[in-house]
Design a protein around this motif. Structure first.
Motif, PDB file in Angstrom:
ATOM      1  N   ALA A  53       0.843  -1.196   0.000  1.00 53.71           N
ATOM      2  CA  ALA A  53       0.000   0.000   0.000  1.00 53.71           C
ATOM      3  C   ALA A  53       0.876   1.242   0.000  1.00 53.71           C
ATOM      4  CB  ALA A  53      -0.927   0.011   1.217  1.00 53.71           C
ATOM      5  N   LYS A  54       0.325   2.332  -0.515  1.00 52.54           N
ATOM      6  CA  LYS A  54       1.008   3.616  -0.515  1.00 52.54           C
ATOM      7  C   LYS A  54      -0.029   4.704  -0.330  1.00 52.54           C
ATOM      8  CE  LYS A  54       4.422   6.332  -3.104  1.00 52.54           C
ATOM      9  NZ  LYS A  54       5.284   6.359  -4.303  1.00 52.54           N
ATOM     10  N   ALA A  55       0.229   5.629   0.584  1.00 50.35           N
ATOM     11  CA  ALA A  55      -0.714   6.718   0.851  1.00 50.35           C
ATOM     12  C   ALA A  55       0.061   7.991   1.148  1.00 50.35           C
ATOM     13  CB  ALA A  55      -1.615   6.368   2.032  1.00 50.35           C
ATOM     14  N   ALA A  56      -0.449   9.115   0.647  1.00 50.16           N
ATOM     15  CA  ALA A  56       0.194  10.411   0.845  1.00 50.16           C
ATOM     16  C   ALA A  56      -0.766  11.366   1.533  1.00 50.16           C
ATOM     17  CB  ALA A  56       0.657  10.988  -0.489  1.00 50.16           C
ATOM     18  N   SER A  57      -0.237  12.151   2.430  1.00 46.58           N
ATOM     19  CA  SER A  57      -1.053  13.160   3.113  1.00 46.58           C
ATOM     20  C   SER A  57      -1.045  14.453   2.317  1.00 46.58           C
ATOM     21  CB  SER A  57      -0.505  13.427   4.510  1.00 46.58           C
ATOM     22  OG  SER A  57       0.715  14.156   4.420  1.00 46.58           O
ATOM     23  N   VAL A  58      -1.996  15.319   2.618  1.00 47.89           N
ATOM     24  CA  VAL A  58      -1.938  16.686   2.117  1.00 47.89           C
ATOM     25  C   VAL A  58      -1.091  17.491   3.092  1.00 47.89           C
ATOM     26  CG1 VAL A  58      -4.156  16.530   0.962  1.00 47.89           C
ATOM     27  CG2 VAL A  58      -4.078  17.247   3.348  1.00 47.89           C
ATOM     28  N   GLY A  59      -0.821  18.766   2.746  1.00 43.55           N
ATOM     29  CA  GLY A  59       0.032  19.573   3.599  1.00 43.55           C
ATOM     30  C   GLY A  59      -0.544  19.778   4.984  1.00 43.55           C
ATOM     31  N   ASN A  60       0.296  19.683   5.983  1.00 48.95           N
ATOM     32  CA  ASN A  60      -0.120  19.862   7.363  1.00 48.95           C
ATOM     33  C   ASN A  60       0.842  20.768   8.107  1.00 48.95           C
ATOM     34  OD1 ASN A  60      -2.516  17.858   8.209  1.00 48.95           O
ATOM     35  ND2 ASN A  60      -1.274  16.913   6.615  1.00 48.95           N
ATOM     36  N   PHE A  61       0.335  21.427   9.133  1.00 43.12           N
ATOM     37  CA  PHE A  61       1.053  22.454   9.885  1.00 43.12           C
ATOM     38  C   PHE A  61       2.208  21.875  10.694  1.00 43.12           C
ATOM     39  CE2 PHE A  61       1.340  24.954  13.888  1.00 43.12           C
ATOM     40  CZ  PHE A  61       1.770  26.146  13.338  1.00 43.12           C
ATOM     41  N   ARG A  62       3.351  22.599  10.710  1.00 41.15           N
ATOM     42  CA  ARG A  62       4.508  22.222  11.509  1.00 41.15           C
ATOM     43  C   ARG A  62       5.057  23.458  12.210  1.00 41.15           C
ATOM     44  NH1 ARG A  62       5.809  17.259  10.856  1.00 41.15           N
ATOM     45  NH2 ARG A  62       7.614  17.527  12.213  1.00 41.15           N
TER      46      ARG A  62
END
Length: 215
Positions: A53-62
């Motif tokens: 499986a492969k999954a990518a997140s959207v941009g998130n705050f750091r």
């Protein structure tokens, strides 16, 4: 006499340029956005049983802190080394209208080359580019599920490329617009029933803004 005054003013101006940014320590805080790509690979058998499986997140705050030292060898060229700690969370899609959380704490050492294309006595502007490498600690709901399922914690070595634009004003204060592209992500391989399952988490990009105080 007039020539002497002009020469003196020119020398003073040039000395001001040379002193525009000096070697010294600095600290800073940064805010930004990043993403993560999680990959599970068990080879051909994994394809057969649907494990890969492969999954990518959207941009998130750091958010993070940093501190280090810079050396200027000429009025335009320098080098800096600094430690950086930042933290944030990414939401990985886990099905229809469902998301799993990956929290990531990065502890990184960085080395950047510095180039100033503008300088005056109290301010400067330039570019930076360099390497970032250290340890990425991944934790949170989805990592807990992975470990509870018998796989190894996918925390570990992480490496990226830094570049951006930096400014100094009023001698001590700085604003930077930064980018980081990940090239190596943390990974772990678990052997299960004669099958090797590799979990990896890459942080492909991060961008944001940073404030620095220069001593």
């Amino acid at each position: 006499m007039k020539k002497l005054m002009v020469s003196g003013a020119l020398a003073l101006a040039l000395s001001g340029v040379a002193m525009a940014e000096e070697s010294g320590g600095f600290v800073g805080v940064d805010l930004g956005v990043s993403n993560s790509v999680m990959n599970m690979d068990a080879g051909a058998l994994g394809d057969t049983i649907g494990l890969n499986a492969k999954a990518a997140s959207v941009g998130n705050f750091r958010y993070g802190l940093m501190g280090g030292y810079k050396w200027f060898f000429t009025e335009s060229f320098g080098l800096r080394a600094y430690l950086q700690v930042n933290n944030g969370a990414n939401q990985i899609p886990a099905g229809l209208n469902l998301h799993e959380t990956i929290n990531t704490l990065n502890v990184m050492a960085n080395v950047d080359a510095l180039y100033n294309f503008y300088a005056s006595e109290a301010s400067s502007a330039g570019l930076f580019a360099g390497l970032s490498f250290g340890y990425a600690i991944h934790y949170g709901g989805i990592v807990k599920d992975i470990v509870d399922g018998g796989l190894k914690d996918p925390s570990g070595f992480d490496m990226g490329i830094n570049f951006g634009v930096r400014t100094i004003f009023a001698k001590h204060h700085g604003i930077e617009f930064l980018n980081r592209f990940g090239v190596i992500g943390a990974s772990a391989t678990t052997s299960e029933s004669g099958m090797d399952v590799k979990m990896s988490i890459l942080q492909p990009y991060a961008f944001g803004v940073r404030y620095t105080y220069n001593f």
